[in-house]
Design a protein around this motif. Sequence first.
Motif, PDB file in Angstrom:
ATOM      1  N   ASN A  27     -25.009 -70.107  39.200  1.00 24.38           N
ATOM      2  CA  ASN A  27     -24.339 -69.891  40.473  1.00 24.38           C
ATOM      3  C   ASN A  27     -25.123 -70.554  41.595  1.00 24.38           C
ATOM      4  O   ASN A  27     -26.347 -70.563  41.575  1.00 24.38           O
ATOM      5  N   MET A  74     -21.403 -73.733  42.519  1.00 24.33           N
ATOM      6  CA  MET A  74     -22.109 -73.750  41.235  1.00 24.33           C
ATOM      7  C   MET A  74     -23.039 -74.963  41.143  1.00 24.33           C
ATOM      8  O   MET A  74     -22.793 -75.998  41.755  1.00 24.33           O
ATOM      9  N   VAL A  75     -24.097 -74.775  40.381  1.00 22.26           N
ATOM     10  CA  VAL A  75     -25.003 -75.865  40.025  1.00 22.26           C
ATOM     11  C   VAL A  75     -24.655 -76.248  38.592  1.00 22.26           C
ATOM     12  O   VAL A  75     -24.735 -75.404  37.696  1.00 22.26           O
ATOM     13  N   ILE A  76     -24.245 -77.491  38.380  1.00 29.67           N
ATOM     14  CA  ILE A  76     -23.924 -77.919  37.017  1.00 29.67           C
ATOM     15  C   ILE A  76     -25.179 -78.539  36.424  1.00 29.67           C
ATOM     16  O   ILE A  76     -25.673 -79.559  36.902  1.00 29.67           O
ATOM     17  N   ARG A  77     -25.721 -77.894  35.408  1.00 27.33           N
ATOM     18  CA  ARG A  77     -26.985 -78.338  34.802  1.00 27.33           C
ATOM     19  C   ARG A  77     -26.737 -79.542  33.888  1.00 27.33           C
ATOM     20  O   ARG A  77     -25.600 -79.837  33.536  1.00 27.33           O
ATOM     21  N   PRO A  78     -27.807 -80.242  33.509  1.00 23.03           N
ATOM     22  CA  PRO A  78     -27.598 -81.496  32.773  1.00 23.03           C
ATOM     23  C   PRO A  78     -26.689 -81.392  31.548  1.00 23.03           C
ATOM     24  O   PRO A  78     -25.823 -82.242  31.357  1.00 23.03           O
ATOM     25  N   TYR A 120     -23.193 -80.958  32.815  1.00 23.15           N
ATOM     26  CA  TYR A 120     -22.746 -82.178  33.472  1.00 23.15           C
ATOM     27  C   TYR A 120     -22.474 -83.280  32.454  1.00 23.15           C
ATOM     28  O   TYR A 120     -21.578 -84.098  32.646  1.00 23.15           O
ATOM     29  N   GLU A 138     -19.316 -85.597  32.302  1.00 26.63           N
ATOM     30  CA  GLU A 138     -19.398 -87.071  32.293  1.00 26.63           C
ATOM     31  C   GLU A 138     -18.573 -87.661  31.157  1.00 26.63           C
ATOM     32  O   GLU A 138     -17.925 -88.685  31.312  1.00 26.63           O
ATOM     33  N   LEU A 142     -15.466 -80.266  41.091  1.00 26.43           N
ATOM     34  CA  LEU A 142     -15.322 -81.715  40.928  1.00 26.43           C
ATOM     35  C   LEU A 142     -13.994 -81.974  40.237  1.00 26.43           C
ATOM     36  O   LEU A 142     -13.601 -81.224  39.344  1.00 26.43           O
ATOM     37  N   ASP A 150     -31.733 -87.177  33.703  1.00 31.69           N
ATOM     38  CA  ASP A 150     -30.389 -86.692  33.340  1.00 31.69           C
ATOM     39  C   ASP A 150     -29.589 -86.427  34.608  1.00 31.69           C
ATOM     40  O   ASP A 150     -30.127 -85.932  35.597  1.00 31.69           O
ATOM     41  N   ASN A 151     -28.299 -86.692  34.566  1.00 31.68           N
ATOM     42  CA  ASN A 151     -27.437 -86.368  35.695  1.00 31.68           C
ATOM     43  C   ASN A 151     -27.108 -84.878  35.735  1.00 31.68           C
ATOM     44  O   ASN A 151     -26.977 -84.234  34.697  1.00 31.68           O
ATOM     45  N   ALA A 152     -26.954 -84.365  36.937  1.00 26.94           N
ATOM     46  CA  ALA A 152     -26.562 -82.975  37.162  1.00 26.94           C
ATOM     47  C   ALA A 152     -25.825 -82.941  38.495  1.00 26.94           C
ATOM     48  O   ALA A 152     -25.659 -83.980  39.140  1.00 26.94           O
ATOM     49  N   TYR A 153     -25.365 -81.746  38.880  1.00 29.35           N
ATOM     50  CA  TYR A 153     -24.650 -81.663  40.159  1.00 29.35           C
ATOM     51  C   TYR A 153     -25.008 -80.373  40.887  1.00 29.35           C
ATOM     52  O   TYR A 153     -24.890 -79.277  40.321  1.00 29.35           O
ATOM     53  N   PHE A 154     -25.420 -80.530  42.127  1.00 31.34           N
ATOM     54  CA  PHE A 154     -25.794 -79.398  42.977  1.00 31.34           C
ATOM     55  C   PHE A 154     -24.773 -79.259  44.104  1.00 31.34           C
ATOM     56  O   PHE A 154     -24.125 -80.234  44.483  1.00 31.34           O
ATOM     57  N   PRO A 155     -24.629 -78.048  44.653  1.00 27.70           N
ATOM     58  CA  PRO A 155     -23.554 -77.828  45.629  1.00 27.70           C
ATOM     59  C   PRO A 155     -23.669 -78.662  46.916  1.00 27.70           C
ATOM     60  O   PRO A 155     -24.756 -78.968  47.382  1.00 27.70           O
ATOM     61  N   TRP A 177     -36.128 -73.007  37.091  1.00 30.88           N
ATOM     62  CA  TRP A 177     -36.068 -73.655  35.781  1.00 30.88           C
ATOM     63  C   TRP A 177     -37.440 -74.010  35.227  1.00 30.88           C
ATOM     64  O   TRP A 177     -37.616 -74.085  34.008  1.00 30.88           O
TER      65      TRP A 177
END
Lengths: 471, 471
Positions: A30, A37-41, A44, A48, A157, B64-69, B123
């Motif tokens: 969260n 939300m945080v999308i972790r590797p 993600y 992708e 997204l 690695d790619n990820a996505y943060f808010p 993390w």
Amino acid sequence: MAKAPVLTPRAEDFPRWYQDLISKAELADNGPVRGTMVIRPYGYGLWERMQGEMDARIKRAGADNAYFPLFIPQSYLTREAEHVEGFAPELAVVTHGGGKELEEPVVVRPTSETIINDYFSKWVQSYRDLPLLINQWANVVRWEMRPRVFLRTSEFLWQEGHTAHATYEDARDYAAMIHREVYGDFMVNVLAVDVVLGRKTPRERFAGAINTLTLEGMMGDGKALQMGTSHELGQNFAKAFDTRYLAADGERKLVWQTSWGTSTRMVGGLIMSHGDDHGLCIPPRLAPVQAVVLAVKGDEAVLAKVREIAGRLAAAGIRVRVDDRTDTPFGRRAVDWELKGVPLRIEVGPRDLEQGTAMLVRRIPGGKEPVAIDALAATLPALLEEDQALLLRRSRDRRTALTSDVATVEEAGEAAKAGGWARIPWSVLGEAGEARLAEDGVSVRCLVAEDGSVPNSDDQPGNIAIVARAY
Amino acid sequence: MAKAPVLTPRAEDFPRWYQDLISKAELADNGPVRGTMVIRPYGYGLWERMQGEMDARIKRAGADNAYFPLFIPQSYLTREAEHVEGFAPELAVVTHGGGKELEEPVVVRPTSETIINDYFSKWVQSYRDLPLLINQWANVVRWEMRPRVFLRTSEFLWQEGHTAHATYEDARDYAAMIHREVYGDFMVNVLAVDVVLGRKTPRERFAGAINTLTLEGMMGDGKALQMGTSHELGQNFAKAFDTRYLAADGERKLVWQTSWGTSTRMVGGLIMSHGDDHGLCIPPRLAPVQAVVLAVKGDEAVLAKVREIAGRLAAAGIRVRVDDRTDTPFGRRAVDWELKGVPLRIEVGPRDLEQGTAMLVRRIPGGKEPVAIDALAATLPALLEEDQALLLRRSRDRRTALTSDVATVEEAGEAAKAGGWARIPWSVLGEAGEARLAEDGVSVRCLVAEDGSVPNSDDQPGNIAIVARAY
């Protein structure tokens, strides 16, 4: 004695199982702002792969990618009456920029029909410019009161397609083609989710559309998830933004439009379709990692063999990863890959080396057996395709088992509340029945024709409503 | 009589030439909210190619790619003192969400160091979790008072890398590796821009960094463009967010961090590096379309041949497009492809067919000549590589021609104002000289060592300051 389960069992508490899995498989967290939300590797990586597969299909459908601004003047949204009514309660509003209060507040895009029409109205001059086929990969914001990671988040997204056509028929056919050949093909053949393709009732339509086509998947608990939609917008936005083209007959005519979208919600659908009490199961055609080669112990010969195997599998076109983290106990790593749903695990220890074999563990059908190392590269591609087909079959079997044909509104409501889907003639249910079901949190997911095809109108004779609880 | 030029000539008005080109080559439009931009399909195609090339390099660098808010609580930014001071004047603030005023306003991310550290601190547990190497492709917002499309926009697209390391040395080396092997390699070998790699002075450092590495390109008018930066963050954010790891010796230590970014600004750099009075010139390794095959007229034999040629070129690995829009005059289409900077144009008319030849037009060196159709697929790859090398050589030659070595602050200021770069010993210029130059809108772009390498410290003996006007 049985080990404590890693996840809350699905049968005990499905929503909690879902949260456990997302956290333990390191898919997402969260965010600090409610509903983000945080999308972790690893999560993600799934997105992708979805992007890559979808983008190729969208390009084959003739659409070009472009990018429109995040910020939309508030006044744009009010130009299409139903649209603003639909989205006003969910908007995030920027009132200050660069240290000053803005003269006109701007909204963070909840979707881009309005701003895109502003440009379509400039770019489209003559019939030669049509069809105009645009897609955008972007983040959007819809303020969410009851957030759930991947399923309902304040920011998500997505891709949103926006097209303009010279005729009603051309727009209608394009929306249907995206629905079937882009979305349907991807969800069935890559995600391995046996979605139903149907038409939304007027009550469930997109705000501003004249027709919404949907893809509905059944989740592990029998509830439905709307996995994507394709809309015919008619001329509603064209009128609001005066988007016209010079026709061959010299008249300036309004364009006909479509829009269509799929989002990170599909990651939630993937989890709830294929996950089990041990974790995720990723369909091989989607999987960022199709096979992981694990070194059981850290001795040099094992590590060298693990790298050699990975190299051979990669050369055979398999997406492979090496796990040589031998300072972490082997059992913990095995559980972790199981949680992450990697289809094939190849475990290599010192004793295997002597025999020229490795232990092959299959996540999707389950089971393990020793396999000759030299045979791996030739054997694995067929196993991956088997696993892909198995997941789709399971999805289909579940839908068949948990769907019932009913004759009354009451029965439809009961079936949905019991955790399944009900099929009821739309002529029996109707908008009045739909409103009654809504009081119990049950909705019409879509209408389908008797032969399973997508109806051309709401009141086509023989239309069947699929009724369920939904995420 | 000469035709009226399509674009304002560069020598007459460089900024207007830039705007003309962006508009006529259909790269982008201004957005409705001040400072935002709409990236049109051809412009976005350039960005997609940049993303693809960069993403592969970033993954090879282990990230690695990820996505943060998008939304960051306002309080996060204030935790690192220099950071908030640097970004506060540029923030966009959301005060209302879901129809209500928010309890705490949220800012739209201007960059993500703060929110990412919030998660890194959760993390990262032990030294085994390091280095933690994350990249994100996203939009960011920095409210812009003097916007210019691609160069300075209130919203832009970028990638931002964020890493955490156990030691100072590891973080330092990683920031330097990204600078040289990811950014430098991409800009020189794909964008064909002969960037200078150097170190920022303390005055020009990123807000919150202990060292900023930069890549500076010389544009067609002799001004500089900062095309990317890689920062050593030291422990500044780690302290603010208490990002610690359990070291092998049992102590809980602060991590060392880097961040690094490149953005859609590179599209502006590409335009201003290689564009001429006829339009863009796209380096072949980047070009979304490397060769366009044009039907001069719409007769069947020509159209069939055009498609056949395109098929053969595609099979030879060339990114090719067919132009069969024969209801638009041929001359207009030829000018359009010239504007768009497609390296090779293959024009096929009825007369060419008889002779088995096509007219080959080369955008980058200029010139046209008939070529046997059967020889095209074998000939073109080498021409594309020639053109790639030519663009890089031109970029290098311009920088050499317009850079001068000077001995005084006055001379440095004069050289920059005359439209070039000056090299001056940092021991002569110093922070006092830098402040004087700033009064005239001239800045130190970077410091380089005597041998051209990147200095390890600001005051390394022999450091040379590169001084210029910049975008």
